[in-house]
Design a protein around this motif. Structure first.
Motif, PDB file in Angstrom:
ATOM      1  N   ARG A 179      10.270   2.760   7.260  1.00  0.00           N
ATOM      2  CA  ARG A 179       9.587   3.360   7.640  1.00  0.00           C
ATOM      3  C   ARG A 179      10.192   4.909   7.137  1.00  0.00           C
ATOM      4  O   ARG A 179      11.293   4.874   7.941  1.00  0.00           O
ATOM      5  CB  ARG A 179       8.244   4.072   9.248  1.00  0.00           C
ATOM      6  N   TYR A 202       5.021   3.363   4.690  1.00  0.00           N
ATOM      7  CA  TYR A 202       5.845   1.927   4.607  1.00  0.00           C
ATOM      8  C   TYR A 202       6.455   1.912   2.900  1.00  0.00           C
ATOM      9  O   TYR A 202       6.521   2.814   2.255  1.00  0.00           O
ATOM     10  CB  TYR A 202       5.051   0.873   4.842  1.00  0.00           C
ATOM     11  N   VAL A 218       2.095   4.473   0.876  1.00  0.00           N
ATOM     12  CA  VAL A 218       2.503   2.994   0.654  1.00  0.00           C
ATOM     13  C   VAL A 218       3.928   3.335  -0.805  1.00  0.00           C
ATOM     14  O   VAL A 218       3.269   3.936  -0.769  1.00  0.00           O
ATOM     15  CB  VAL A 218       2.208   1.515   1.069  1.00  0.00           C
ATOM     16  N   GLU A 238       7.194  -9.208   9.876  1.00  0.00           N
ATOM     17  CA  GLU A 238       6.277 -10.001   8.755  1.00  0.00           C
ATOM     18  C   GLU A 238       4.969  -8.866   9.263  1.00  0.00           C
ATOM     19  O   GLU A 238       4.480  -8.782   9.119  1.00  0.00           O
ATOM     20  CB  GLU A 238       6.235 -11.216   9.159  1.00  0.00           C
ATOM     21  N   SER A 239       4.429  -8.525  10.186  1.00  0.00           N
ATOM     22  CA  SER A 239       3.666  -7.531  11.228  1.00  0.00           C
ATOM     23  C   SER A 239       3.298  -6.452  10.061  1.00  0.00           C
ATOM     24  O   SER A 239       2.248  -5.971   9.400  1.00  0.00           O
ATOM     25  CB  SER A 239       4.094  -7.473  12.349  1.00  0.00           C
ATOM     26  N   ASN A 240       4.582  -6.020   9.802  1.00  0.00           N
ATOM     27  CA  ASN A 240       4.850  -4.729   9.460  1.00  0.00           C
ATOM     28  C   ASN A 240       4.581  -4.803   8.199  1.00  0.00           C
ATOM     29  O   ASN A 240       3.471  -4.152   7.246  1.00  0.00           O
ATOM     30  CB  ASN A 240       5.433  -3.826   9.353  1.00  0.00           C
ATOM     31  N   GLU A 266       2.369  -7.163   6.500  1.00  0.00           N
ATOM     32  CA  GLU A 266       0.936  -7.780   6.300  1.00  0.00           C
ATOM     33  C   GLU A 266       0.560  -5.950   6.780  1.00  0.00           C
ATOM     34  O   GLU A 266      -0.533  -6.351   5.874  1.00  0.00           O
ATOM     35  CB  GLU A 266       1.072  -8.580   7.598  1.00  0.00           C
ATOM     36  N   GLN A 267       0.791  -5.347   6.993  1.00  0.00           N
ATOM     37  CA  GLN A 267      -0.426  -4.009   7.382  1.00  0.00           C
ATOM     38  C   GLN A 267       0.119  -3.443   5.977  1.00  0.00           C
ATOM     39  O   GLN A 267      -1.091  -2.745   5.254  1.00  0.00           O
ATOM     40  CB  GLN A 267       0.936  -3.689   8.528  1.00  0.00           C
ATOM     41  N   ALA A 268       0.977  -3.515   5.545  1.00  0.00           N
ATOM     42  CA  ALA A 268       1.044  -2.787   4.268  1.00  0.00           C
ATOM     43  C   ALA A 268       0.975  -3.144   3.081  1.00  0.00           C
ATOM     44  O   ALA A 268       0.102  -2.577   2.327  1.00  0.00           O
ATOM     45  CB  ALA A 268       2.853  -3.063   4.092  1.00  0.00           C
ATOM     46  N   GLU A 299      -1.946  -5.279   3.899  1.00  0.00           N
ATOM     47  CA  GLU A 299      -3.255  -4.460   3.258  1.00  0.00           C
ATOM     48  C   GLU A 299      -3.462  -3.079   3.300  1.00  0.00           C
ATOM     49  O   GLU A 299      -4.765  -3.091   2.859  1.00  0.00           O
ATOM     50  CB  GLU A 299      -3.908  -4.422   5.011  1.00  0.00           C
ATOM     51  N   MET A 300      -3.118  -1.584   3.398  1.00  0.00           N
ATOM     52  CA  MET A 300      -3.115  -0.937   2.744  1.00  0.00           C
ATOM     53  C   MET A 300      -3.546  -0.888   1.061  1.00  0.00           C
ATOM     54  O   MET A 300      -3.663  -0.103   0.590  1.00  0.00           O
ATOM     55  CB  MET A 300      -1.754  -0.233   3.401  1.00  0.00           C
ATOM     56  N   GLU A 356      -6.442  -1.999   0.202  1.00  0.00           N
ATOM     57  CA  GLU A 356      -7.693  -0.933  -0.096  1.00  0.00           C
ATOM     58  C   GLU A 356      -7.288   0.293  -1.109  1.00  0.00           C
ATOM     59  O   GLU A 356      -8.508  -0.108  -1.267  1.00  0.00           O
ATOM     60  CB  GLU A 356      -7.472  -0.025   0.918  1.00  0.00           C
TER      61      GLU A 356
END
Length: 400
Positions: free
Chosen positions: A31, A41, A357, A377-379, A381-383, A385-386, A389
């Protein structure tokens, strides 16, 4: 200072060679943050510099300890971090040669060009180097000439003589570019700036065979695709070949300016005293940072992480391609990936930025992704998702 104030001062005092879109005040891991503490991100990693992450503890500690002990040492003298790093680079390359240190990717490639010419002078008076169209090797006069893209050569005539161009992944084109003056073939295992295009196994093996047949040097530019970016230490290690020379920089010292030229045994002693030099090359501060980077990659198993997380990101990007006709293709290797757009990629990058992002462009129609190898990996995956969108707003709105 606020972002708006800094941008105004930037435009007033810095030459307009860049057009920054965001002011970054601090960073950690995957980040980055603005002065107003807006979080993004970073899927650029400083254009492939922070492979182990921003402000990683091991690197920070190594730099702090080294600067308090010995920050610079003239190359008229030796220093321990320099020797240790050279040994480590030789070991992880497996080429059995030696290292020359400098400060950047362009300087590394300059060193490779000079060494090849010196070797050629001793082997039939040859000097010409074949490079690939859509390649990128730097911004000095020699490396911008080596770069097979006209947009970055414009207005810099006369360009450096001694270069010829061939089509990437086209062995017949390379053969046609070779003359009696050719001394080397220079290429990237994955063309980064040119569009995130990996070499094929057939092409890399063919180039190596050509070099062996005609007594040419094979030079691999690993400035962007090296240091674990593709899931191997070096991009060329994804293929059944070994180069005679390869260059490294960017992620080598995690933001401390550093470059290196690594040779095989055949080329190890081509340079002699005073043949080439760099005041800051191999300084103990940069070498300490690079040793810390290598240690982190090894201890955190980031080579496997690049491969694993790369597959996750490829799957996500391919899902975008399945959904939107504007996305034509996904390509790359490890965590060096490109999403080919039907048209200008800049609106996509800008929309991603609107959704916090950061990504890059490449090759005229490619959105380029270079996440940190250490990104959770969780970050990631969040990126994703962003980005989903962002694409929904960009493309679904356009089609409505």
């Amino acid at each position: 200072m606020k972002s708006t104030e800094l941008m105004e001062a930037y435009k007033k005092y810095l030459m307009p060679t860049y057009s920054p879109s965001v002011v970054i005040a601090k960073a950690k891991g995957s980040r980055v943050y603005t002065p107003e503490n807006t979080q993004y991100y970073d899927l650029t990693s400083g254009i492939g510099v922070h492979n182990v992450g921003h402000c990683t503890e091991g690197v920070v500690k190594a730099v702090q300890e080294q600067i308090a002990k010995l920050g610079h040492c003239s190359n008229l003298f030796a220093n321990e971090p320099q020797v240790k790093l050279a040994k480590k680079l030789v070991e992880i390359s497996g080429l059995g040669g030696k290292v020359f240190f400098c400060n950047s990717g362009a300087e590394s490639n300059e060193a490779a060009i000079k060494l090849a010419r010196k070797w050629g002078a001793q082997n039939g008076g040859r000097y010409e180097i074949v490079t690939m169209r859509n390649s990128f090797h730097g911004r000095t006069l020699a490396t911008v000439t080596a770069t097979g893209q006209s947009w970055c050569q414009k207005d810099y005539d006369p360009l450096m003589p001694g270069f010829a161009y061939a089509d990437f992944n086209d062995l017949e084109s390379v053969k046609a570019a070779i003359t009696e003056k050719t001394v080397a073939i220079m290429l990237e295992a994955v063309q980064g700036e040119g569009g995130v295009t990996p070499a094929t196994e057939e092409f890399m093996a063919g180039v190596r065979a050509l070099c062996d047949e005609k007594n040419l040097l094979m030079i691999c530019d690993e400035v962007q695709c090296g240091m674990g970016r593709t899931g191997k230490w070096w991009g060329w290690q994804n293929y059944s070949v070994k180069p005679d020379l390869f260059t490294a920089a960017k992620s080598l010292a995690d933001g401390i300016p550093m470059g290196a030229l690594i040779s095989n045994a055949k080329c190890a002693d081509v340079f002699g005293p005073s043949d080439h030099a760099s005041t800051f090359g191999g300084n103990p501060l940069a070498c300490a940072a690079a040793l810390a980077v290598i240690k982190i990659i090894e201890e955190e198993n980031l080579l496997d992480a690049a491969d694993k997380k790369g597959k996750l990101l490829i799957a996500a990007l391919k899902a975008f391609a399945d959904k939107y006709d504007q996305i034509l293709e996904v390509r790359g290797m490890g965590l060096m990936l490109g999403m080919v757009i039907d048209g200008d990629p800049k609106p996509v990058v800008e929309k991603f930025r609107d959704f916090n992002v950061l990504a890059l462009t490449a090759g005229g129609n490619v959105v380029r992704f270079l996440p940190t190898l250490s990104m959770k990996e969780s970050n990631l995956e969040q990126a994703v998702e962003m980005m989903a969108e962002a694409l929904e707003e960009l493309y679904d709105t356009a089609e409505a």
